[in-house]
Design an enzyme around this catalytic site. Structure first.
Site, PDB file in Angstrom:
ATOM      1  N   ARG A 178      48.526 -18.979 -13.129  1.00 14.40           N
ATOM      2  CA  ARG A 178      47.038 -18.629 -13.280  1.00 14.40           C
ATOM      3  C   ARG A 178      46.441 -19.316 -14.482  1.00 14.40           C
ATOM      4  NH1 ARG A 178      49.136 -14.878 -10.316  1.00 14.40           N
ATOM      5  NH2 ARG A 178      48.344 -14.508  -8.140  1.00 14.40           N
ATOM      6  N   HIS A 211      47.953 -21.959  -9.485  1.00 12.54           N
ATOM      7  CA  HIS A 211      48.973 -23.193  -9.145  1.00 12.54           C
ATOM      8  C   HIS A 211      48.107 -24.462  -8.956  1.00 12.54           C
ATOM      9  CE1 HIS A 211      52.026 -20.483  -8.888  1.00 12.54           C
ATOM     10  NE2 HIS A 211      51.699 -19.843  -7.608  1.00 12.54           N
ATOM     11  N   HIS A 245      58.242 -24.102  -6.388  1.00 13.29           N
ATOM     12  CA  HIS A 245      58.033 -22.681  -5.863  1.00 13.29           C
ATOM     13  C   HIS A 245      58.829 -22.198  -4.752  1.00 13.29           C
ATOM     14  CE1 HIS A 245      55.490 -19.187  -4.906  1.00 13.29           C
ATOM     15  NE2 HIS A 245      54.607 -19.545  -5.966  1.00 13.29           N
ATOM     16  N   TYR A 297      61.145 -20.395  -2.227  1.00 12.93           N
ATOM     17  CA  TYR A 297      61.828 -18.940  -2.009  1.00 12.93           C
ATOM     18  C   TYR A 297      63.092 -18.822  -1.527  1.00 12.93           C
ATOM     19  CZ  TYR A 297      56.552 -17.889  -1.707  1.00 12.93           C
ATOM     20  OH  TYR A 297      55.036 -17.738  -1.973  1.00 12.93           O
ATOM     21  N   ASP A 312      55.533  -9.650 -10.147  1.00 12.37           N
ATOM     22  CA  ASP A 312      54.828 -10.901 -10.189  1.00 12.37           C
ATOM     23  C   ASP A 312      54.538 -11.265 -11.461  1.00 12.37           C
ATOM     24  OD1 ASP A 312      53.665 -13.132  -9.457  1.00 12.37           O
ATOM     25  OD2 ASP A 312      52.288 -12.436  -7.988  1.00 12.37           O
ATOM     26  N   GLU A 356      60.302 -18.955 -10.604  1.00 15.07           N
ATOM     27  CA  GLU A 356      59.647 -20.098 -11.063  1.00 15.07           C
ATOM     28  C   GLU A 356      59.679 -20.356 -12.442  1.00 15.07           C
ATOM     29  OE1 GLU A 356      55.525 -19.806  -9.215  1.00 15.07           O
ATOM     30  OE2 GLU A 356      56.637 -18.127  -8.548  1.00 15.07           O
TER      31      GLU A 356
HETATM   32  C1  GLA Z   1      53.133 -17.060  -7.669  1.00 13.03           C
HETATM   33  C2  GLA Z   1      52.173 -16.087  -8.114  1.00 13.03           C
HETATM   34  C3  GLA Z   1      51.605 -15.188  -7.161  1.00 13.03           C
HETATM   35  C4  GLA Z   1      51.436 -15.796  -5.896  1.00 13.03           C
HETATM   36  C5  GLA Z   1      52.549 -16.584  -5.268  1.00 13.03           C
HETATM   37  C6  GLA Z   1      52.062 -17.375  -4.174  1.00 13.03           C
HETATM   38  O1  GLA Z   1      54.377 -16.714  -7.854  1.00 13.03           O
HETATM   39  O2  GLA Z   1      52.374 -15.449  -9.374  1.00 13.03           O
HETATM   40  O3  GLA Z   1      51.062 -14.318  -7.400  1.00 13.03           O
HETATM   41  O4  GLA Z   1      50.407 -16.503  -5.908  1.00 13.03           O
HETATM   42  O5  GLA Z   1      52.892 -17.488  -6.403  1.00 13.03           O
HETATM   43  O6  GLA Z   1      51.610 -16.562  -3.226  1.00 13.03           O
END
Ligand code: GLA
Length: 379
Positions: free
Chosen positions: A115, A140, A213, A215, A279, A344
């Protein structure tokens, strides 16, 4: 469009061709030893450009698929402790899913990962306004970040499991200053590592913070929630955030908090104490810009271990809190809340507005370089 076709032809030819000096013993030995290869197939179109799916293979039987749409890591199939292969990445199976604005499954994130508060920053006395795509903030890279563009792909040597993506982000792209040339190189080694190397140059000062990114669900089955995975992060501190997930600017000790992963801990053990789930950005120890191991993730179901090394000062551990079952994996599993997690590697979120954080500003004449290695093995 043409510029995308050439590399693909090179891929196809490279698969079946041998070098002229193939009689040269060392070349033959190298190929035999590595037994690594790259193949490509058509995967559809995006922005009226051809999209391909590339498969990298190594001598251990691991395969990684990557598409030039978003330079996205689509799957990573690797053996569990019983020798059964499954993908440790969660995400859609076809391009169609990736075009439906998914939550960045496996994509390269840029120009600025995570962000930027209040969708703007000031640089050299000029205020730059970015698209707000996460409440009042920019997430992002904006509305159409590097995850949503078609990259140019090149395979330097199809006997070597490596692919090079490039993208030219124009001056003013998503509000950012300067024309930014970006290169991302993925390599699958015979040691079951996926190496990601990033490079960028600019013609005006601009913030740059690139990441991937992916998962992960090391069990290879999105039905097994990652709450039972164990995580270790080599960090004494993390960056606390406000209600909108913007860092407050503080570097807070992890000690006596649910953010303490200095010793491996089960993710689900303390997640209820963290509003919304994990997060956050961790401030990695011993940052000097060199590659060092900073995290380990293990899964007792499959016996898989993921080791993460990076040149970056931070890592965002995101526990898949916003996943909602909308996307389905190749083996038909819904990707639900906590079905997968992200690790990340990055500079800290909102650095352009936090002068005390390590700088993310790339100047003309400099080259941005970053490297992250994910390594899989079984215990
Ligand atoms: C990142 C952000 C999260 C979210 C994911 C995607 O990890 O920090 O808050 O936005 O990407 O959903």
């Amino acid at each position: 469009m043409k510029k995308h076709l050439l590399p693909f032809i090179a891929v196809t030819l490279g698969m079946i061709s041998c070098n002229d000096d193939a009689s040269n013993k060392s070349t033959v030995d190298t190929i035999a030893k590595t037994a690594a290869a790259v193949s490509a197939k058509n995967w559809g179109t995006a922005d009226e450009q051809p999209v391909k799916l590339f498969t990298l293979s190594n001598s251990k039987g691991d395969t990684v698929t990557i598409t030039n749409y978003g330079a996205t890591l689509v799957s990573w199939s690797s053996a569990d402790r019983n020798g059964n292969h499954s993908s440790v990445l969660a995400g859609p199976a076809a391009l169609d899913g990736f075009l439906q604005k998914p939550p960045y499954f496996g994509a390269i994130i840029g120009r600025y990962g995570n962000r930027i508060g209040k969708a703007g920053f000031t640089l050299g006395g000029t205020k730059y306004t970015l698209p707000a795509n996460d409440g009042p903030n920019t997430l992002h890279g904006g509305v159409k970040g590097f995850d949503k563009v078609v990259w140019t792909a090149e395979v330097p040597d199809s006997n070597h499991a490596e692919i090079r993506f490039s993208y030219m982000s124009p001056d003013g792209d998503q509000g950012f200053p300067g024309k930014l040339s970006v290169i991302v190189i993925y390599t699958l080694t015979n040691d079951n590592e996926v190496k990601i190397r990033y490079e960028a140059t600019t013609d005006k000062p601009t913030p740059v913070n690139l990441t991937n990114h992916a998962y992960f669900n090391l069990s290879g089955n999105a039905d097994n929630l990652i709450l039972t995975h164990q995580l270790m992060v080599d960090a004494e501190r993390y960056t606390p955030v406000d209600a909108q997930l913007i860092p407050t600017g503080q570097l807070a000790p992890v000690q006596s908090t649910p953010f303490d992963f200095r010793k491996a801990e089960t993710i689900g053990a303390r997640i209820a104490q963290v509003n919304g789930g994990y997060d956050h950005n961790w401030v990695l120890n011993k940052w000097d810009g060199k590659l060092r191991k900073i995290a380990e993730l293990t899964d007792s179901i499959s016996g898989r271990l993921l080791e993460v090394s990076t040149t970056e000062p931070g890592i965002q551990f995101y526990s898949g809190n916003f996943l909602d079952g909308k996307f389905i994996t190749a083996d038909g599993k819904a990707i639900n809340k906590h079905s997968a997690l992200c690790l990340e590697t990055q500079h800290f979120p909102d650095s352009p507005n936090k002068p005390a954080f390590p700088s993310t500003i790339l100047e003309p004449g400099q080259t941005y370089r970053s490297e992250t290695v994910y390594r899989l093995s079984v215990k």
